[in-house]
Enzyme design. Structure first.
Site, PDB file in Angstrom:
ATOM      1  N   GLU A 125      12.759  -9.371   1.355  1.00  0.00           N
ATOM      2  CA  GLU A 125      11.990  -8.204   1.819  1.00  0.00           C
ATOM      3  C   GLU A 125      12.799  -6.930   1.540  1.00  0.00           C
ATOM      4  O   GLU A 125      14.000  -6.897   1.790  1.00  0.00           O
ATOM      5  CB  GLU A 125      11.788  -8.372   3.331  1.00  0.00           C
ATOM      6  CG  GLU A 125      11.181  -7.199   4.044  1.00  0.00           C
ATOM      7  CD  GLU A 125      11.369  -7.319   5.575  1.00  0.00           C
ATOM      8  OE1 GLU A 125      12.355  -7.939   6.033  1.00  0.00           O
ATOM      9  OE2 GLU A 125      10.528  -6.762   6.294  1.00  0.00           O
ATOM     10  N   HIS A 152      12.781  -2.571   2.004  1.00  0.00           N
ATOM     11  CA  HIS A 152      12.202  -1.305   2.470  1.00  0.00           C
ATOM     12  C   HIS A 152      13.065  -0.166   1.960  1.00  0.00           C
ATOM     13  O   HIS A 152      14.290  -0.193   2.128  1.00  0.00           O
ATOM     14  CB  HIS A 152      12.106  -1.260   4.000  1.00  0.00           C
ATOM     15  CG  HIS A 152      11.205  -2.316   4.518  1.00  0.00           C
ATOM     16  ND1 HIS A 152       9.843  -2.257   4.354  1.00  0.00           N
ATOM     17  CD2 HIS A 152      11.463  -3.496   5.112  1.00  0.00           C
ATOM     18  CE1 HIS A 152       9.302  -3.353   4.855  1.00  0.00           C
ATOM     19  NE2 HIS A 152      10.273  -4.125   5.311  1.00  0.00           N
ATOM     20  N   ARG A 192       4.283  11.043  -1.858  1.00  0.00           N
ATOM     21  CA  ARG A 192       4.215  10.783  -0.413  1.00  0.00           C
ATOM     22  C   ARG A 192       5.577  11.033   0.249  1.00  0.00           C
ATOM     23  O   ARG A 192       6.605  10.529  -0.206  1.00  0.00           O
ATOM     24  CB  ARG A 192       3.715   9.357  -0.133  1.00  0.00           C
ATOM     25  CG  ARG A 192       4.751   8.276  -0.287  1.00  0.00           C
ATOM     26  CD  ARG A 192       4.243   6.877  -0.010  1.00  0.00           C
ATOM     27  NE  ARG A 192       4.084   6.573   1.389  1.00  0.00           N
ATOM     28  CZ  ARG A 192       4.335   5.352   1.906  1.00  0.00           C
ATOM     29  NH1 ARG A 192       4.744   4.351   1.147  1.00  0.00           N
ATOM     30  NH2 ARG A 192       4.152   5.131   3.183  1.00  0.00           N
ATOM     31  N   ALA A 232       3.213  -0.901   4.752  1.00  0.00           N
ATOM     32  CA  ALA A 232       2.681  -0.906   6.122  1.00  0.00           C
ATOM     33  C   ALA A 232       2.282  -2.311   6.589  1.00  0.00           C
ATOM     34  O   ALA A 232       2.317  -2.610   7.795  1.00  0.00           O
ATOM     35  CB  ALA A 232       1.488   0.038   6.213  1.00  0.00           C
ATOM     36  N   ARG A 244       7.716   0.365  13.439  1.00  0.00           N
ATOM     37  CA  ARG A 244       8.257  -0.065  12.135  1.00  0.00           C
ATOM     38  C   ARG A 244       9.428  -1.035  12.289  1.00  0.00           C
ATOM     39  O   ARG A 244       9.925  -1.574  11.311  1.00  0.00           O
ATOM     40  CB  ARG A 244       8.698   1.150  11.317  1.00  0.00           C
ATOM     41  CG  ARG A 244       7.549   2.002  10.845  1.00  0.00           C
ATOM     42  CD  ARG A 244       7.998   3.070   9.873  1.00  0.00           C
ATOM     43  NE  ARG A 244       7.089   4.199   9.908  1.00  0.00           N
ATOM     44  CZ  ARG A 244       5.965   4.293   9.192  1.00  0.00           C
ATOM     45  NH1 ARG A 244       5.645   3.346   8.340  1.00  0.00           N
ATOM     46  NH2 ARG A 244       5.171   5.346   9.303  1.00  0.00           N
ATOM     47  N   TYR A 294      10.979   8.958   1.250  1.00  0.00           N
ATOM     48  CA  TYR A 294      10.952   7.972   0.157  1.00  0.00           C
ATOM     49  C   TYR A 294      11.536   8.497  -1.151  1.00  0.00           C
ATOM     50  O   TYR A 294      11.603   7.748  -2.130  1.00  0.00           O
ATOM     51  CB  TYR A 294       9.510   7.499  -0.065  1.00  0.00           C
ATOM     52  CG  TYR A 294       8.915   6.838   1.167  1.00  0.00           C
ATOM     53  CD1 TYR A 294       9.415   5.625   1.630  1.00  0.00           C
ATOM     54  CD2 TYR A 294       7.886   7.446   1.884  1.00  0.00           C
ATOM     55  CE1 TYR A 294       8.890   5.020   2.774  1.00  0.00           C
ATOM     56  CE2 TYR A 294       7.354   6.859   3.025  1.00  0.00           C
ATOM     57  CZ  TYR A 294       7.857   5.657   3.454  1.00  0.00           C
ATOM     58  OH  TYR A 294       7.353   5.057   4.582  1.00  0.00           O
ATOM     59  N   PRO A 334       0.788  -1.224   0.000  1.00  0.00           N
ATOM     60  CA  PRO A 334       0.000   0.000   0.000  1.00  0.00           C
ATOM     61  C   PRO A 334       0.826   1.284   0.000  1.00  0.00           C
ATOM     62  O   PRO A 334       1.855   1.372   0.668  1.00  0.00           O
ATOM     63  CB  PRO A 334      -0.832  -0.100   1.288  1.00  0.00           C
ATOM     64  CG  PRO A 334      -0.169  -1.138   2.114  1.00  0.00           C
ATOM     65  CD  PRO A 334       0.491  -2.072   1.161  1.00  0.00           C
ATOM     66  N   ASN A 335       0.327   2.243  -0.758  1.00  0.00           N
ATOM     67  CA  ASN A 335       0.863   3.609  -0.836  1.00  0.00           C
ATOM     68  C   ASN A 335       2.170   3.734  -1.614  1.00  0.00           C
ATOM     69  O   ASN A 335       2.673   4.840  -1.801  1.00  0.00           O
ATOM     70  CB  ASN A 335       1.031   4.233   0.572  1.00  0.00           C
ATOM     71  CG  ASN A 335      -0.289   4.291   1.313  1.00  0.00           C
ATOM     72  OD1 ASN A 335      -1.251   4.820   0.783  1.00  0.00           O
ATOM     73  ND2 ASN A 335      -0.349   3.733   2.506  1.00  0.00           N
ATOM     74  N   ASN A 395       8.047  -5.591  -1.069  1.00  0.00           N
ATOM     75  CA  ASN A 395       7.984  -4.489  -0.109  1.00  0.00           C
ATOM     76  C   ASN A 395       6.532  -4.433   0.353  1.00  0.00           C
ATOM     77  O   ASN A 395       5.683  -3.846  -0.324  1.00  0.00           O
ATOM     78  CB  ASN A 395       8.403  -3.167  -0.745  1.00  0.00           C
ATOM     79  CG  ASN A 395       8.406  -2.037   0.273  1.00  0.00           C
ATOM     80  OD1 ASN A 395       7.873  -2.183   1.374  1.00  0.00           O
ATOM     81  ND2 ASN A 395       9.002  -0.912  -0.087  1.00  0.00           N
ATOM     82  N   ARG A 409      13.266   4.381  12.461  1.00  0.00           N
ATOM     83  CA  ARG A 409      12.060   5.215  12.442  1.00  0.00           C
ATOM     84  C   ARG A 409      11.222   4.903  13.685  1.00  0.00           C
ATOM     85  O   ARG A 409      11.773   4.565  14.726  1.00  0.00           O
ATOM     86  CB  ARG A 409      11.310   4.991  11.122  1.00  0.00           C
ATOM     87  CG  ARG A 409      12.140   5.462   9.906  1.00  0.00           C
ATOM     88  CD  ARG A 409      11.393   5.271   8.601  1.00  0.00           C
ATOM     89  NE  ARG A 409      10.158   6.028   8.583  1.00  0.00           N
ATOM     90  CZ  ARG A 409       9.184   5.850   7.681  1.00  0.00           C
ATOM     91  NH1 ARG A 409       9.316   4.915   6.738  1.00  0.00           N
ATOM     92  NH2 ARG A 409       8.080   6.575   7.722  1.00  0.00           N
ATOM     93  N   HIS A 449       4.321  -4.596   9.088  1.00  0.00           N
ATOM     94  CA  HIS A 449       4.267  -4.489  10.546  1.00  0.00           C
ATOM     95  C   HIS A 449       2.978  -5.049  11.139  1.00  0.00           C
ATOM     96  O   HIS A 449       2.787  -4.985  12.358  1.00  0.00           O
ATOM     97  CB  HIS A 449       4.425  -3.009  10.945  1.00  0.00           C
ATOM     98  CG  HIS A 449       5.442  -2.274  10.120  1.00  0.00           C
ATOM     99  ND1 HIS A 449       6.772  -2.619  10.112  1.00  0.00           N
ATOM    100  CD2 HIS A 449       5.324  -1.244   9.229  1.00  0.00           C
ATOM    101  CE1 HIS A 449       7.422  -1.803   9.270  1.00  0.00           C
ATOM    102  NE2 HIS A 449       6.559  -0.977   8.718  1.00  0.00           N
TER     103      HIS A 449
HETATM  104  C1  DQA Z   1       8.251   1.041   3.735  1.00  0.00           C
HETATM  105  C2  DQA Z   1       8.337   1.268   5.249  1.00  0.00           C
HETATM  106  C3  DQA Z   1       6.993   1.014   5.907  1.00  0.00           C
HETATM  107  O1  DQA Z   1       7.095   1.207   7.306  1.00  0.00           O
HETATM  108  C4  DQA Z   1       5.954   1.978   5.368  1.00  0.00           C
HETATM  109  O2  DQA Z   1       4.694   1.693   5.926  1.00  0.00           O
HETATM  110  C5  DQA Z   1       5.906   1.982   3.878  1.00  0.00           C
HETATM  111  C6  DQA Z   1       7.140   1.871   3.114  1.00  0.00           C
HETATM  112  C7  DQA Z   1       9.569   1.396   3.017  1.00  0.00           C
HETATM  113  O3  DQA Z   1       9.704   1.009   1.854  1.00  0.00           O
HETATM  114  O4  DQA Z   1      10.438   2.058   3.595  1.00  0.00           O
HETATM  115  O5  DQA Z   1       4.836   2.184   3.291  1.00  0.00           O
HETATM  116  O6  DQA Z   1       8.004  -0.334   3.500  1.00  0.00           O
END
Ligand code: DQA
Length: 148
Positions: free
Chosen positions: A97, A99, A17, A76, A110, A22, A9-10, A73, A106, A79
């Site tokens: 994985e 990130h 964002r 969110a 997280r 990021y 997501p996102n 990835n 952070r 977690h």
């Molecule tokens: C993330 C880190 C996560 O905590 C966050 O919710 C994201 C992006 C990262 O790529 O740093 O959406 O996975």
């Protein structure tokens, strides 16, 4: 070799964002970088993004016997989700994985990753380059890919 890249997501909002965390490059730029890297290595790649946990689980299940590796990835859901690591374990496909940000530096929530124990490696805090590192890890193993 066939690799499936999954973004949670996102991540479709990259560039918009929280650019301080990021970066300023958008999701298309990320996909372009992944595609170019795989083309160079002769790897077949599919890139998938969803804002929905169940769709991510469906996608992992559909990779069974079709892909040799998964780069994920979970954003969110890293977690919170038990279903995503369960799906990775169910299909038995080696997964790494990723990130973009350094989640270990952070907010405390997280620092928890339910997905990590289902993965053969984690790449954290290397920006978009973390995805190419994860692909190398799957393609070449620990020596050249460098397990983090
Ligand atoms: C993330 C880190 C996560 O905590 C966050 O919710 C994201 C992006 C990262 O790529 O740093 O959406 O996975």
């Amino acid at each position: 070799m066939k690799i499936l890249v999954i973004n949670g997501p996102n991540l479709n909002m990259l560039g918009i964002r929280e650019p301080d965390i990021y970066g300023k490059e958008d999701y298309n730029a990320l996909c372009g970088m992944i595609n170019a890297h795989c083309r160079r290595l002769g790897i077949e790649v599919e890139i998938f993004q969803s804002n929905h946990e169940g769709e991510i689980v469906d996608k992992i299940q559909s990779a069974y016997k079709k892909f040799d590796g998964i780069v994920i990835n979970p954003a969110a859901y890293t977690h919170t989700s038990v279903a995503i690591p369960d799906a990775i374990k169910a299909v038995g496909i080696p997964a790494v994985e990723v990130h973009i940000s350094d989640v270990s530096r952070r907010e405390p929530y997280r620092r928890v990753s339910y997905v990590r124990e289902a993965c053969v490696g984690s790449v954290v805090g290397e920006g978009f380059g973390g995805y190419t590192r994860a692909i190398d890890l799957l393609a070449f193993g620990e020596k050249e890919g460098g397990r983090l």
